[in-house]
Design a protein around this motif. Structure first.
Motif, PDB file in Angstrom:
ATOM      1  N   THR A 170       0.802  -1.215   0.000  1.00  0.00           N
ATOM      2  CA  THR A 170       0.000   0.000   0.000  1.00  0.00           C
ATOM      3  C   THR A 170       0.835   1.265   0.000  1.00  0.00           C
TER       4      THR A 170
ATOM      5  N   GLN B 295     -10.109  -1.471  -1.061  1.00  0.00           N
ATOM      6  CA  GLN B 295     -10.267  -2.924  -1.138  1.00  0.00           C
ATOM      7  C   GLN B 295      -9.708  -3.420  -2.456  1.00  0.00           C
ATOM      8  N   ASP B 296      -8.674  -4.251  -2.373  1.00  0.00           N
ATOM      9  CA  ASP B 296      -8.040  -4.821  -3.558  1.00  0.00           C
ATOM     10  C   ASP B 296      -7.671  -3.745  -4.578  1.00  0.00           C
TER      11      ASP B 296
ATOM     12  N   SER C 115      -7.212 -14.192  -3.247  1.00  0.00           N
ATOM     13  CA  SER C 115      -7.225 -14.297  -4.702  1.00  0.00           C
ATOM     14  C   SER C 115      -7.437 -15.754  -5.111  1.00  0.00           C
TER      15      SER C 115
ATOM     16  N   THR D 223      -7.206  -6.629   1.668  1.00  0.00           N
ATOM     17  CA  THR D 223      -6.913  -7.588   0.605  1.00  0.00           C
ATOM     18  C   THR D 223      -7.723  -8.849   0.841  1.00  0.00           C
ATOM     19  N   THR D 224      -8.495  -9.243  -0.147  1.00  0.00           N
ATOM     20  CA  THR D 224      -9.258 -10.481  -0.063  1.00  0.00           C
ATOM     21  C   THR D 224      -8.486 -11.605  -0.743  1.00  0.00           C
TER      22      THR D 224
ATOM     23  N   GLN E 152      -5.765  -0.652   3.585  1.00  0.00           N
ATOM     24  CA  GLN E 152      -5.907  -1.533   2.426  1.00  0.00           C
ATOM     25  C   GLN E 152      -6.421  -2.892   2.881  1.00  0.00           C
TER      26      GLN E 152
END
Length: 754
Positions: free
Chosen positions: A113, A180-181, A232, A229-230, A227
């Motif tokens: 980030t 988000q992402d 992937s 992050t989900t 930030q």
């Protein structure tokens, strides 16, 4: 305009340079420093190029880099201390062998980030907090921000259990950007009572950049960036992977279920998740707090394609919630005590639906690398309150407030080829936004917003020193519609902002670094700050905007010391942030005659914030760890010499961790217990009540279990272990005499299916 032309010319020059492909090779072997055994699966990452690989069964790796130059290579392996090695590549292949030392501590390795691409923490000029793994899992709550509650420098501004907003170094709301992402979250979050429309189960990693970040993110990143992050789908290794997670919480009698499916087949990757939760009114040591129940549903679908150096990911997500608002006039003695009544959501309450469609891609273009991030969002918020004549609106009636916000965002980045020790990124970003006021009550007018920006971010890698900085030019146009009820005439406004940052990170030794960053940031005033005039049910006040407000601008200086050893990680940070034209709601001392609510009028003043954070993790033995984190923030309105509203009190978070690799049938057992000391806050803004000091004890135990082909992870956590009666200074219900939650026992069971 001359500045914009020069940036465009620079971008054109990069695209017109002839492409020559080189094939310099970096190879070597990674071993255990104590035993000499190979470490298979070690991650080898050239951070500036985002090129990486993993070691084979014998610990060997090989990377082909695009051209000669000076590079930093990050070697990381779970359970070992990461290393960053500098290498200068010429025409011949070069060998770099690395021996990693085992460590029992978890320290952040990479930030995604703070810069335009992932880089190691020790080379980052700003203070960054990373939360993932066990600590993220144990800290998860109803909202995604709940996991940050004990992060130094980060507090939570909350309204009951269903609404929580991050406060970074004393700044919150639209001054802390949630991403988000890679996409800025655009909802009706301008009010203190509006939370982030992301469920707590969605995040796989949380990262907080403390300090201004407008260079990369534009308006609203004045205080910092969170930030999210989900997971992937490219992380899956087989065609089908599935997880089921069940959670329960005693305080609100909450139950939730989270299902995740995903897989990878050849070049395709796919995933889907669904989370459902329901919670009743929360309880304090003095009883239930009425109308604080919630119902939340959150889901997402992802489809990805990857071939060679190309990667594309399409995702769609929806978050919807129904949240009750505590009503100050309610008599606590009339709180319903029947178990089933806890889940009733009466007036006032809100219904919220947030849709999100996103396309991400990255691909090489000669020796350059391009990244594209496009997103569409729709935020639909309806608030149901009591009519002024005393008649209520039933669940099927029209909302008293209905806002719909549609947003298109885009971000295109070109990471150019290394030019000797120089690495960098040229970016174009923009968004279009349409706000509609659809109900009879108009808190804010309808409007359209256009924002475009161009920015350049460059880094110079020198031996033991990283210099970084850049400039950004933003142009924002606001077109406001007529609104007779608010007395607003159709009008257009244009805001321009030049922001930037310059920083350095000096790695004095391999285990010690010093970082300094000077940053300029800005924030455009929101519609409610400019034009609101009416009852805002969420804040329980009558708000009056000020059409003459100008954008905020800040200049911040911060420094960070990081010391990383095999058994010790120490980070100390200090900052000072001067904000020109700080926007805040000023109490007028008067009541609205119709609603009876207090009237607040938005105003501006010069402001200054300063303070610091400390984080210390010590591994006394492999089975015993000590953790300490603290923060201090001071704020001042320079015109009145008074503190700013909602300034967090000083805090110290401590914990002791015990670890066992195996205990009977359980594996990876961890026990964590410790107190959090929160000081009294006597430095308060006008019309703001002070708060007393308090100490909260928290405890958690985690373990993994193997049941045939199934793997279970169980987490048992107890918040406010001693059931302490207290009121957080950042609770929006505190002015009404409402306490924070009492003891809360949380049980979480995660099942990974074969």
């Amino acid at each position: 305009m001359q500045y914009v032309k020069r940036l465009l010319l620079l971008l054109s020059l990069f695209l017109l340079v002839n492409v020559h492909v080189y094939g310099q090779a970096l190879e070597g072997r990674v071993t255990d420093a104590a035993t000499g055994e190979p470490l298979a699966g070690t991650t080898v990452l050239v951070t500036a190029l985002q090129l990486g690989t993993t070691t084979n069964a014998e610990g060997y790796y090989r990377l082909s880099l695009p051209r000669p130059g000076r590079y930093r290579v990050l070697f990381s392996f779970v359970g070992y201390r990461s290393q960053v090695q500098e290498v200068v590549l010429g025409a011949e292949a070069q060998r770099l062998d690395v021996a990693l030392s085992a460590t029992t501590l978890e320290a952040p390795e990479v930030t995604i980030t703070a810069k335009t691409q992932a880089t190691d923490i020790l080379a980052t000029p700003q203070s960054v907090a990373v939360l993932e793994g066990d600590l993220l899992r144990l800290g998860r709550g109803v909202t995604v921000a709940d996991a940050l509650a004990q992060t130094p420098g980060v507090h939570l501004l909350h309204t009951g259990p269903g609404v929580a907003k991050p406060v970074v170094r004393g700044l919150s709301s639209q001054r802390v950007l949630v991403v988000q992402d890679g996409v800025r979250q655009e909802g009706q979050q301008w009010g203190d009572e509006h939370g982030v429309e992301i469920d707590g189960a969605a995040a796989e990693r949380l990262e907080v950049v403390k300090g201004p970040a407008s260079l990369l993110y534009g308006s609203d990143a004045l205080g910092g960036v969170v930030q999210i992050t989900t997971r992937s789908p490219f992380a899956y290794e087989r065609p089908l992977h599935s997880e089921i997670t069940l959670e329960g919480a005693s305080n609100t009698r909450m139950g939730s279920a989270h299902l995740e499916l995903g897989g990878r087949q050849d070049s395709w990757a796919y995933a889907g998740r669904l989370a459902l939760r329901q919670g009743g009114a929360y309880s304090t040591p003095r009883g239930l707090v009425p109308n604080t129940a919630l119902e939340v549903a959150d889901g997402a679908l992802q489809l990805g394609y990857q071939k060679q150096d190309q990667q594309w990911l399409l995702s769609y997500g929806r978050y919807q919630a129904k949240l009750g608002f505590f009503e100050p006039e309610t008599d606590q003695d009339e709180v319903p005590q029947a178990h089933e009544d806890r889940y009733d959501i009466g007036e006032p309450y809100q219904r919220l639906v947030h849709d999100r469609l996103q396309l991400r891609g990255r691909w090489p273009w000669g020796l350059e690398r391009l990244e594209l991030n496009l997103a569409w969002q729709q935020n639909d918020r309806r608030e149901f309150g009591h009519a002024h004549d005393g008649a209520g609106h039933g669940p099927e009636e029209e909302p008293t407030l209905h806002l719909r916000l549609r947003t298109l965002t885009s971000d295109l980045r070109m990471h150019h080829r290394p030019l000797g020790p120089l690495f960098g990124t040229v970016g174009l970003s923009g968004f279009f936004q349409r706000n509609e006021t659809l109900a009879e009550e108009a808190l804010i007018p309808g409007a359209r917003v256009w924002n475009g920006a161009i920015y350049v971010f460059e880094e110079v890698y020198l031996p033991q020193l990283t210099l970084s900085g850049g400039l950004r030019w933003d142009v924002r146009r606001l077109s406001v519609e007529d609104n007779e009820e608010l007395g607003v005439l159709a009008q257009k406004r244009t805001y321009r902002a030049l922001t930037g940052a310059i920083g350095l990170a000096w790695q004095v030794r391999s285990d010690l670094s010093l970082a300094v960053n000077l940053g300029r940031a800005w924030r455009a005033p929101t519609l409610n700050e400019l034009f609101s005039r009416g009852v805002h049910e969420g804040t329980s006040r009558f708000e009056i905007g000020k059409p003459t407000l100008e954008p905020e601008q800040s200049l911040s200086l911060d420094g960070t010391l990081r010391w990383l050893r095999e058994a010790v990680y120490l980070e100390m940070s200090a900052f000072v942030n001067h904000v020109d034209r700080f926007i805040f709601p000023r109490p007028t001392g008067q009541r609205d005659p119709d609603s009876g609510l207090w009237i607040y009028a938005f105003d501006q003043a010069e402001a200054r914030l300063w303070g610091g954070e400390v984080l210390l993790n010590v591994g006394l033995w492999p089975w015993l760890h000590l953790h300490l984190g603290g923060d201090l923030v001071r704020t001042r309105n320079l015109e009145t010499r008074e503190p700013l509203p909602l300034t967090p009190p000083p805090r110290l978070v401590t914990a002791v961790e015990l670890h066992w690799e195996q205990w009977g049938a359980a594996r990876e057992v961890m026990l964590r217990v410790g107190p959090t000391w929160v000081a009294a806050q006597r430095r308060v803004a006008p019309e703001e009540l002070p708060t007393d000091r308090y100490v909260l004890w928290n405890a958690a135990v985690s373990a993994q279990w193997q049941l045939g082909a199934w793997r279970l992870t169980t987490d048992l956590a107890v918040d406010n272990l001693l059931n302490r009666a207290y009121a957080s200074h950042l609770s929006r219900l505190r002015p009404y005499g409402v306490l924070d939650p009492g003891r809360n026992v949380r049980l979480r069971v995660e099942v990974q299916l074969p």
